[in-house]
Scaffold this motif. Structure first.
Motif, short mmCIF file in Angstrom:
data_model
loop_
_atom_site.label_atom_id
_atom_site.label_comp_id
_atom_site.label_asym_id
_atom_site.label_seq_id
_atom_site.Cartn_x
_atom_site.Cartn_y
_atom_site.Cartn_z
N UNK A 119 0.53 9.35 16.36
CA UNK A 119 -0.35 8.64 15.43
C UNK A 119 -0.45 9.36 14.10
N UNK A 120 -0.44 10.71 14.13
CA UNK A 120 -0.55 11.45 12.88
C UNK A 120 0.67 11.23 11.98
N UNK A 121 1.84 11.13 12.62
CA UNK A 121 3.05 10.84 11.85
C UNK A 121 2.91 9.49 11.17
N UNK A 122 2.32 8.54 11.90
CA UNK A 122 2.07 7.22 11.32
C UNK A 122 1.18 7.31 10.10
N UNK A 123 0.14 8.12 10.20
CA UNK A 123 -0.78 8.28 9.07
C UNK A 123 -0.06 8.89 7.86
N UNK A 124 0.76 9.92 8.12
CA UNK A 124 1.47 10.58 7.02
C UNK A 124 2.41 9.61 6.32
N UNK A 125 3.18 8.86 7.08
CA UNK A 125 4.15 7.96 6.44
C UNK A 125 3.40 6.85 5.69
N UNK A 126 2.22 6.45 6.21
CA UNK A 126 1.44 5.42 5.53
C UNK A 126 0.99 5.89 4.16
N UNK A 127 0.48 7.14 4.10
CA UNK A 127 0.01 7.66 2.80
C UNK A 127 1.19 7.80 1.84
N UNK A 128 2.31 8.31 2.34
CA UNK A 128 3.49 8.47 1.48
C UNK A 128 3.95 7.12 0.96
N UNK A 129 3.87 6.10 1.80
CA UNK A 129 4.30 4.76 1.39
C UNK A 129 3.45 4.25 0.23
N UNK A 130 2.13 4.40 0.34
CA UNK A 130 1.25 3.94 -0.75
C UNK A 130 1.58 4.69 -2.04
N UNK A 131 1.69 6.02 -1.94
CA UNK A 131 2.01 6.81 -3.14
C UNK A 131 3.32 6.32 -3.77
N UNK A 132 4.36 6.10 -2.94
CA UNK A 132 5.66 5.74 -3.51
C UNK A 132 5.67 4.32 -4.08
N UNK A 133 4.95 3.41 -3.44
CA UNK A 133 4.95 2.03 -3.96
C UNK A 133 4.23 1.96 -5.31
N UNK A 134 3.16 2.73 -5.47
CA UNK A 134 2.47 2.74 -6.76
C UNK A 134 3.35 3.40 -7.82
N UNK A 135 3.99 4.53 -7.44
CA UNK A 135 4.91 5.17 -8.40
C UNK A 135 6.02 4.22 -8.79
N UNK A 136 6.52 3.46 -7.81
CA UNK A 136 7.60 2.52 -8.06
C UNK A 136 7.17 1.50 -9.11
N UNK A 137 5.95 0.97 -8.94
CA UNK A 137 5.44 -0.02 -9.88
C UNK A 137 5.35 0.57 -11.28
N UNK A 138 4.80 1.79 -11.36
CA UNK A 138 4.63 2.41 -12.68
C UNK A 138 5.99 2.71 -13.31
N UNK A 139 6.93 3.25 -12.50
CA UNK A 139 8.26 3.55 -13.05
C UNK A 139 8.95 2.26 -13.48
#
Lengths: 471, 471
Positions: free
Chosen positions: B405-425
């Motif tokens: 479950x913790x791995x799931x949490x980590x990948x979830x946070x990374x996903x949000x960070x990367x999708x927002x960065x993607x939008x800004x870039x």
């Protein structure tokens, strides 16, 4: 465009055109502020003088630049001076918003002044009941005309055509034709051709206006008309019609029904729009977005982009499953995890290059069954040569980085395999989709990168595992 | 197009048009075979009757469908019946091949029959010496006209304009104008407007042909002309000119020099070509290919695609370096290597979506400083919402797959960070490139995926390493 609006516009936009836009082609902020103030002050005099006189496309740009409330207020304040043609120049969401707000009387009045193609363009967005309501209040002739266009399926020439045109019998002389044009009150606002029809309105030919002007009055129409073999069946897809008009540089083309009876005319400006939309669609599909517009709100944009991302998630998981097969291999040699994205990424880019060229060549009809074999061979060679070139580069890099010549050899071989697969996927997938009737721009990109990810990870990790005995 | 060729073409293509192409818009194989046989048999009669009479665009398609040797043989066999306008309809490489083969006398003769814009289109590809050779052999008036166009820089309205046009003084009556059009032998082949000029050729206005036809003979030209504030400076970029003509639905527009003297006319068909080329360029740049054409050979295509792939290699290595930082982390938890491409790939796709919309909005001038802030906010929200949605999906997937479950949490946070960065870039990079004068379509794609790869790998691996204490 309505005749009244055009008359004023032609005189006034002279001064406006230079002032309205800045060097980037954007409406000047001072002008926007001035209009905003006039709306807030309900300064109807200024609005009728300075805004109602804008060219339809300028008014459209202005509407799109205003806030939603300003927009409604402006249309309300302009009243019957609001040029409905501007509605054909704005995004669908802006159009819906304005149209949804208008009282039906103003809709009927505004639409009545438009050329039929513009009226249909606005009407086709409405619910069938609203359409019927409006049509019922229009004069008989107009109602029949609009109904006829609306009865043709969406995206056909019949739906896009203008039903106002000039037609004369073949036995008239040039003089009679000119006299008719001088006297008739019900001519369309502007026209580029005069059509020649028999008594049952069957199309016999067409005359360009410059031919009429060059000919003596006594010359007979049938002697200067040219055949219009390139007339467009009303049921032809609008893109095919656009392609035809663009290929033969036609300024306008006759639209005929199944009995070759003239029912309308397609003009080059409609074609320009269709061609631009088509290119736009290819760009957006290749970029993984649907038919969204810049004025769409967040929720509808999320909804439109979500499916593309979902498909990508599925393919990304597929690629991960491939990596998962080799988890033991990676654990023994972490360098593989570090290097594997390079193989996949290079394949993805090479595949996208081939794909882009293929999709456009299909759209412009430069790629066909005669040259397909040649192009497939060409792309395979390009994939092989670029694969070999980059194989050398990454082999050197891997050796320098990890001091392992064998690792360099493995990544080099995987690179060649993936670049060739990328080339084949980039051309064969869109050809296949096109063959089965799916727009190749729509789905190819995600399929191609799926292939290059899977082949890239599998060939690199598989080869490495086998070579180093780590499977 | 030459007048002779057009006259024949107008009559004959009727029958051809239906027969020449199959349903996919491709030249029929039977026709190709027939032409091939006629070339092999040197059947000049058939070629002059059936091929020389094709419309320029059909002849262009035919030339592109033939083998290189057949092409040369065909042009040779047609001799002076070869319609040079067809050269404006083929890819540059095909044109160069044909032109390189032609004796200078035939070039001079062929070019002399063309409208100036078509002649310039062919001439501008040649070396300056070849140009001079050919120009020197042309009659004085024509030489001066072509030289004037060629003296304007490439891609300007002056280079694309046609120097043949009809101009009359303002004090003429409609009757005088019609008589002039009936009698003058040197009129351009076709025209859609008559321009009104003063004795020094300064532009006063223009009249559409339908206005002339509607007016009585005694009406004065200056009373029906409209101002041509939308005349185009000869030095204006051809894309800006195209944008202007398309915005105002102009069929033709006056081109003027710095003293407002009429020097030529731009027609809608040229504009159509420019607009299509512009969209084409955006598609190709976004897809990572330059201005290559389908008829280019393998070597020149490899050469044109290599630089794009090289840049991609550099950015892929950059991403690998990021992964390399975390090699110890990966070794302890191989699941990270399996999952990391998902985060990077989703970011890359979301970034490409935003980028595609941004690049097109910039090209069509729908995005500007007034709405940039709004669009940036919109894209950030879209990135955040899609990021959250896919965070939930990948978290569930990671939990199901690895039971962690913790791995799931980590990948979830990374996903949000990367999708927002993607939008800004996806929106800020093209805006920045546009600001500094670089075509945003040219370089954005590779920069955006670089950002999403780096942010994706770094946030996922970094977070995981920190969370699980594996750094």
């Amino acid at each position: 465009m309505s005749e009244e609006a055009e008359d004023t516009a032609a005189e006034n936009t002279a001064a406006e055109a230079t002032d309205l836009y800045d060097d980037d082609g954007v409406i000047r902020s001072e002008y926007l502020a001035r209009v905003g103030a006039a709306i807030a002050d309900r300064d109807i005099l200024f609005l009728k003088e300075q805004v109602a006189s804008l060219h339809e496309s300028e008014l459209g740009d202005l509407l799109e630049s205003l806030q939603s409330e300003q927009r409604r207020a402006l249309v309300g304040l302009l009243g019957e001076d609001f040029d409905f043609t501007a509605l054909t120049e704005v995004d669908e969401s802006v159009r819906r918003e304005i149209v949804g707000d208008l009282p039906i009387e103003q809709m009927v009045e505004g639409l009545g002044e438009l050329d039929s193609d513009d009226a249909v363009y606005i009407l086709e967005d409405l619910d069938p009941e609203e359409q019927d309501d409006i049509l019922a209040r229009l004069p008989f002739t107009e109602r029949v005309r609009l109904r006829r266009s609306l009865d043709y399926p969406e995206e056909t020439a019949g739906r896009r055509m203008q039903t106002e045109f000039v037609a004369v019998p073949p036995f008239w002389s040039v003089g009679q034709t000119i006299d008719y044009l001088r006297e008739d009150e019900n001519l369309p606002f502007s026209f580029a051709q005069v059509f020649v029809v028999d008594p049952t309105f069957r199309l016999l030919g067409a005359i360009d206006l410059d031919s009429i002007l060059r000919s003596r009055r006594e010359v007979r129409v049938e002697d200067i008309m040219h055949e219009t073999s390139r007339s467009i069946p009303a049921l032809m897809d609008q893109e095919d019609a656009a392609q035809l008009m663009s290929q033969y540089d036609l300024l306008s083309a006759a639209v005929v029904d199944e009995n070759n009876r003239l029912v309308g005319v397609l003009t080059i400006d409609d074609v320009l729009d269709v061609i631009q939309e088509e290119a736009e669609e290819d760009i957006k599909f290749l970029g993984g977005v649907g038919d969204e517009e810049l004025s769409d709100n967040v929720v509808s944009t999320v909804r439109s982009r979500f499916p593309w991302l979902l498909v990508n998630l599925a393919t990304a998981i597929l690629a991960s499953l491939i990596i998962g097969i080799f988890d033991a291999t990676i654990q023994q040699m972490v360098a593989l995890a570090v290097l594997m994205p390079i193989v996949a990424s290079m394949g993805g880019n090479a595949g996208t290059q081939t794909l882009t060229v293929t999709v456009r060549a299909l759209a412009t009809r430069d790629l066909d069954i005669y040259n397909a074999a040649r192009i497939i061979r060409r792309e395979t060679w390009i994939g092989l040569i670029n694969g070999l070139l980059f194989a050398v580069l990454v082999a050197i890099m891997a050796f320098v980085w990890f001091g392992n010549a064998q690792l360099g050899l493995v990544i080099a071989i995987a690179m060649v395999i993936n670049m060739v697969s990328a080339a084949l996927a980039g051309i064969l997938l869109p050809l296949l989709l096109d063959k089965i009737g799916v727009d190749p721009a729509l789905a190819s990109a995600v399929f191609v990168t799926t292939v290059t990810d899977i082949v890239g990870f599998f060939s690199f990790l598989g080869l490495a595992g086998w070579w180093f005995g780590l499977l």
